[in-house]
Scaffold this motif. Structure first.
Motif, PDB file in Angstrom:
ATOM      1  N   VAL A   1      -2.283  28.425 -11.187  1.00  0.00           N
ATOM      2  CA  VAL A   1      -2.061  26.971 -11.163  1.00  0.00           C
ATOM      3  C   VAL A   1      -2.196  26.448  -9.735  1.00  0.00           C
ATOM      4  CG1 VAL A   1      -0.304  25.169 -11.408  1.00  0.00           C
ATOM      5  CG2 VAL A   1      -0.657  26.827 -13.243  1.00  0.00           C
ATOM      6  N   LEU A   2      -1.585  27.129  -8.779  1.00  0.00           N
ATOM      7  CA  LEU A   2      -1.680  26.702  -7.385  1.00  0.00           C
ATOM      8  C   LEU A   2      -3.140  26.654  -6.936  1.00  0.00           C
ATOM      9  CD1 LEU A   2       1.308  28.710  -5.837  1.00  0.00           C
ATOM     10  CD2 LEU A   2       1.178  26.237  -6.137  1.00  0.00           C
ATOM     11  N   THR A   3      -3.888  27.674  -7.293  1.00  0.00           N
ATOM     12  CA  THR A   3      -5.305  27.735  -6.914  1.00  0.00           C
ATOM     13  C   THR A   3      -6.093  26.610  -7.582  1.00  0.00           C
ATOM     14  OG1 THR A   3      -5.153  30.141  -6.665  1.00  0.00           O
ATOM     15  CG2 THR A   3      -7.358  29.194  -6.843  1.00  0.00           C
ATOM     16  N   THR A   4      -5.791  26.340  -8.856  1.00  0.00           N
ATOM     17  CA  THR A   4      -6.452  25.260  -9.584  1.00  0.00           C
ATOM     18  C   THR A   4      -6.208  23.905  -8.908  1.00  0.00           C
ATOM     19  OG1 THR A   4      -6.213  26.452 -11.672  1.00  0.00           O
ATOM     20  CG2 THR A   4      -6.631  24.087 -11.815  1.00  0.00           C
ATOM     21  N   LEU A   5      -5.020  23.752  -8.306  1.00  0.00           N
ATOM     22  CA  LEU A   5      -4.671  22.512  -7.610  1.00  0.00           C
ATOM     23  C   LEU A   5      -5.160  22.521  -6.152  1.00  0.00           C
ATOM     24  CD1 LEU A   5      -1.010  22.054  -8.931  1.00  0.00           C
ATOM     25  CD2 LEU A   5      -3.038  20.771  -9.631  1.00  0.00           C
ATOM     26  N   ASN A   6      -5.982  23.508  -5.822  1.00  0.00           N
ATOM     27  CA  ASN A   6      -6.519  23.669  -4.456  1.00  0.00           C
ATOM     28  C   ASN A   6      -5.423  23.863  -3.408  1.00  0.00           C
ATOM     29  OD1 ASN A   6      -9.322  23.412  -5.089  1.00  0.00           O
ATOM     30  ND2 ASN A   6      -9.013  21.205  -5.360  1.00  0.00           N
TER      31      ASN A   6
ATOM     32  N   PHE B   1       0.846  -1.195   0.000  1.00  0.00           N
ATOM     33  CA  PHE B   1       0.000   0.000   0.000  1.00  0.00           C
ATOM     34  C   PHE B   1       0.881   1.245   0.000  1.00  0.00           C
ATOM     35  CE2 PHE B   1      -1.863   3.396   2.664  1.00  0.00           C
ATOM     36  CZ  PHE B   1      -2.912   3.759   1.827  1.00  0.00           C
ATOM     37  N   TYR B   2       0.705   2.079  -1.008  1.00  0.00           N
ATOM     38  CA  TYR B   2       1.479   3.312  -1.118  1.00  0.00           C
ATOM     39  C   TYR B   2       0.535   4.507  -0.924  1.00  0.00           C
ATOM     40  CZ  TYR B   2       5.038   0.296  -3.211  1.00  0.00           C
ATOM     41  OH  TYR B   2       5.947  -0.699  -3.444  1.00  0.00           O
ATOM     42  N   PRO B   3       0.665   5.238   0.185  1.00  0.00           N
ATOM     43  CA  PRO B   3      -0.259   6.344   0.436  1.00  0.00           C
ATOM     44  C   PRO B   3      -0.036   7.549  -0.474  1.00  0.00           C
ATOM     45  CG  PRO B   3       1.406   6.233   2.151  1.00  0.00           C
ATOM     46  CD  PRO B   3       1.601   5.023   1.304  1.00  0.00           C
ATOM     47  N   TYR B   4       1.160   7.643  -1.080  1.00  0.00           N
ATOM     48  CA  TYR B   4       1.480   8.801  -1.921  1.00  0.00           C
ATOM     49  C   TYR B   4       2.011   8.323  -3.272  1.00  0.00           C
ATOM     50  CZ  TYR B   4       1.543  10.582   2.833  1.00  0.00           C
ATOM     51  OH  TYR B   4       1.209  10.865   4.126  1.00  0.00           O
ATOM     52  N   PHE B   5       1.828   9.171  -4.276  1.00  0.00           N
ATOM     53  CA  PHE B   5       2.346   8.826  -5.592  1.00  0.00           C
ATOM     54  C   PHE B   5       2.907  10.056  -6.287  1.00  0.00           C
ATOM     55  CE2 PHE B   5       1.725   8.915 -10.201  1.00  0.00           C
ATOM     56  CZ  PHE B   5       2.588   7.887 -10.561  1.00  0.00           C
ATOM     57  N   THR B   6       4.093   9.885  -6.847  1.00  0.00           N
ATOM     58  CA  THR B   6       4.629  10.886  -7.758  1.00  0.00           C
ATOM     59  C   THR B   6       5.279  10.154  -8.913  1.00  0.00           C
ATOM     60  OG1 THR B   6       6.166  12.735  -8.036  1.00  0.00           O
ATOM     61  CG2 THR B   6       6.811  11.027  -6.475  1.00  0.00           C
TER      62      THR B   6
ATOM     63  N   GLN C   1       1.096  16.361  -5.760  1.00  0.00           N
ATOM     64  CA  GLN C   1       0.308  16.986  -6.819  1.00  0.00           C
ATOM     65  C   GLN C   1       1.170  17.948  -7.638  1.00  0.00           C
ATOM     66  OE1 GLN C   1      -3.188  18.378  -4.286  1.00  0.00           O
ATOM     67  NE2 GLN C   1      -4.115  18.316  -6.324  1.00  0.00           N
ATOM     68  N   LEU C   2       1.934  18.761  -6.927  1.00  0.00           N
ATOM     69  CA  LEU C   2       2.799  19.740  -7.598  1.00  0.00           C
ATOM     70  C   LEU C   2       3.850  19.034  -8.447  1.00  0.00           C
ATOM     71  CD1 LEU C   2       3.317  22.240  -4.625  1.00  0.00           C
ATOM     72  CD2 LEU C   2       1.956  22.638  -6.686  1.00  0.00           C
ATOM     73  N   SER C   3       4.422  17.985  -7.892  1.00  0.00           N
ATOM     74  CA  SER C   3       5.422  17.202  -8.613  1.00  0.00           C
ATOM     75  C   SER C   3       4.828  16.607  -9.887  1.00  0.00           C
ATOM     76  CB  SER C   3       5.958  16.088  -7.700  1.00  0.00           C
ATOM     77  OG  SER C   3       6.744  15.176  -8.416  1.00  0.00           O
ATOM     78  N   ASN C   4       3.655  16.034  -9.784  1.00  0.00           N
ATOM     79  CA  ASN C   4       3.012  15.399 -10.932  1.00  0.00           C
ATOM     80  C   ASN C   4       2.577  16.418 -11.980  1.00  0.00           C
ATOM     81  OD1 ASN C   4       3.387  12.866  -9.828  1.00  0.00           O
ATOM     82  ND2 ASN C   4       1.420  12.863  -8.766  1.00  0.00           N
ATOM     83  N   TYR C   5       2.210  17.606 -11.522  1.00  0.00           N
ATOM     84  CA  TYR C   5       1.831  18.664 -12.468  1.00  0.00           C
ATOM     85  C   TYR C   5       3.009  19.011 -13.383  1.00  0.00           C
ATOM     86  CZ  TYR C   5       0.115  23.102 -14.311  1.00  0.00           C
ATOM     87  OH  TYR C   5      -0.279  24.120 -15.162  1.00  0.00           O
TER      88      TYR C   5
ATOM     89  N   ILE D   1       1.673  22.735   3.797  1.00  0.00           N
ATOM     90  CA  ILE D   1       1.267  21.980   2.609  1.00  0.00           C
ATOM     91  C   ILE D   1       1.493  20.487   2.864  1.00  0.00           C
ATOM     92  CG2 ILE D   1       1.611  21.685   0.128  1.00  0.00           C
ATOM     93  CD1 ILE D   1       0.469  24.426   1.037  1.00  0.00           C
ATOM     94  N   SER D   2       0.488  19.676   2.594  1.00  0.00           N
ATOM     95  CA  SER D   2       0.577  18.240   2.880  1.00  0.00           C
ATOM     96  C   SER D   2       1.469  17.511   1.871  1.00  0.00           C
ATOM     97  CB  SER D   2      -0.820  17.611   2.852  1.00  0.00           C
ATOM     98  OG  SER D   2      -1.307  17.559   1.517  1.00  0.00           O
ATOM     99  N   ILE D   3       1.829  16.292   2.214  1.00  0.00           N
ATOM    100  CA  ILE D   3       2.642  15.473   1.303  1.00  0.00           C
ATOM    101  C   ILE D   3       1.863  15.199   0.019  1.00  0.00           C
ATOM    102  CG2 ILE D   3       3.875  13.285   1.022  1.00  0.00           C
ATOM    103  CD1 ILE D   3       4.181  13.216   4.082  1.00  0.00           C
ATOM    104  N   LEU D   4       0.576  14.932   0.140  1.00  0.00           N
ATOM    105  CA  LEU D   4      -0.255  14.708  -1.049  1.00  0.00           C
ATOM    106  C   LEU D   4      -0.232  15.923  -1.975  1.00  0.00           C
ATOM    107  CD1 LEU D   4      -3.396  12.868   0.393  1.00  0.00           C
ATOM    108  CD2 LEU D   4      -1.801  11.990  -1.334  1.00  0.00           C
ATOM    109  N   GLN D   5      -0.266  17.108  -1.384  1.00  0.00           N
ATOM    110  CA  GLN D   5      -0.254  18.327  -2.192  1.00  0.00           C
ATOM    111  C   GLN D   5       1.102  18.525  -2.870  1.00  0.00           C
ATOM    112  OE1 GLN D   5      -1.717  20.870   1.056  1.00  0.00           O
ATOM    113  NE2 GLN D   5      -3.427  21.459  -0.256  1.00  0.00           N
TER     114      GLN D   5
END
Length: 271
Positions: A232-237, A194-199, A254-258, A247-251
């Motif tokens: 862009v930051l706002t679009t990514l919530n 189980f991987y809680p995060y993905f990039t 998100q930035l990394s994947n963007y 800023i959370s690890i998930l966020q």
């Protein structure tokens, strides 16, 4: 055996409390068929009881005088010794030779703990788990959550790779010489099922978090402005007015994947 004088250049604080040693060995729970690597055996406080449970232990030590002491120990025949800097050690070569996942443990020197752990993350696919005694401040950074003063790049990268558990608080009086800081013994177990995060690329995540926390009091629109517009930051919530520690690890993922998904070129990143 002649008394060993701890060397400041190696940040040597030797564990001497037998009750703490017993608890640590129980937490590690060495098994006969496992590949165990001890970083910095020191005066063999952990080495000896671990060798009582297994037939072979790999140790990495940079202090040649401590290695000479080990030669005089009754369990010496069970040791495979590397006189090297553990930060530069080739763990992949060891894995290829043994063809089994590696378990790493040790009472880490405070001055190299962070760089050593980050280096081990580069070899995360060959590691079963890591059990380390660390300076309390470093341990708190590893497990810190968004919003805390300890939360930073190390927290994000560590928690991206591993499930981390604090196992034991250890008083300075359990060491000689007595350090000026408290210590914590903890376990880092890499995620497998189980991987809680993905990039898409952890190098990009590492780059973004490094950029964000270089000046942690800056708000995101300033610290990450060369990569992401406010829109862009706002679009990514993600609030452009927030500071990096909120800023959370998930966020961050998100930035990394963007960046990857939108082919944003960063010459500082080797992808």
């Amino acid at each position: 055996m002649r008394k060993h004088i701890p060397l400041k250049k190696f940040s040597q604080n030797f564990l001497i409390d037998s009750s703490i040693v017993k608890k640590i060995v129980e937490f590690i729970n060495p098994q006969l068929n496992e590949i165990l690597v001890e970083i910095g055996p020191g005066l063999a406080a952990l080495t000896r009881p671990v060798c009582n449970l297994i037939d072979e232990l790999i140790v990495i030590e940079i202090d040649k005088y401590l290695l000479e002491r080990l030669k005089k120990c009754s369990f010496y025949s069970k040791l495979i010794i590397f006189y090297q800097d553990a930060v530069k050690f080739n763990y992949l070569k060891l894995f290829n030779k043994k063809d089994r996942l590696i378990r790493v443990f040790g009472n880490l020197p405070y001055h190299v703990a962070t760089s050593l752990i980050l280096n081990l993350f580069k070899n995360i696919k060959i590691i079963k788990d890591m059990n380390f005694m660390l300076q309390k401040e470093v341990a708190e950074r590893l497990v810190a959550l968004p919003g805390s003063k300890s939360y930073g790049r190390l927290s994000i990268i560590a928690q991206y790779y591993c499930n981390i558990k604090i196992l034991l608080d250890v008083s300075p009086k359990c060491f000689r010489p007595v350090p000026k800081v408290d210590s914590i013994f903890l376990n880092l177990t890499p995620y497998t099922n189980f991987y809680p995060y993905f990039t898409h690329n952890v190098k990009v995540l590492s780059y973004i978090t490094n950029l964000a926390f270089q000046k942690r009091r800056k708000i995101l629109k300033n610290s990450l402005g060369k990569l992401f517009s406010e829109k862009v930051l706002t679009t990514l919530n993600i609030n452009p007015q927030e500071r990096p520690e909120n800023i959370s690890i998930l966020q961050y993922c998100q930035l990394s994947n963007y960046i990857i998904e939108n082919n944003i070129y960063c010459k500082s990143i080797s992808i």
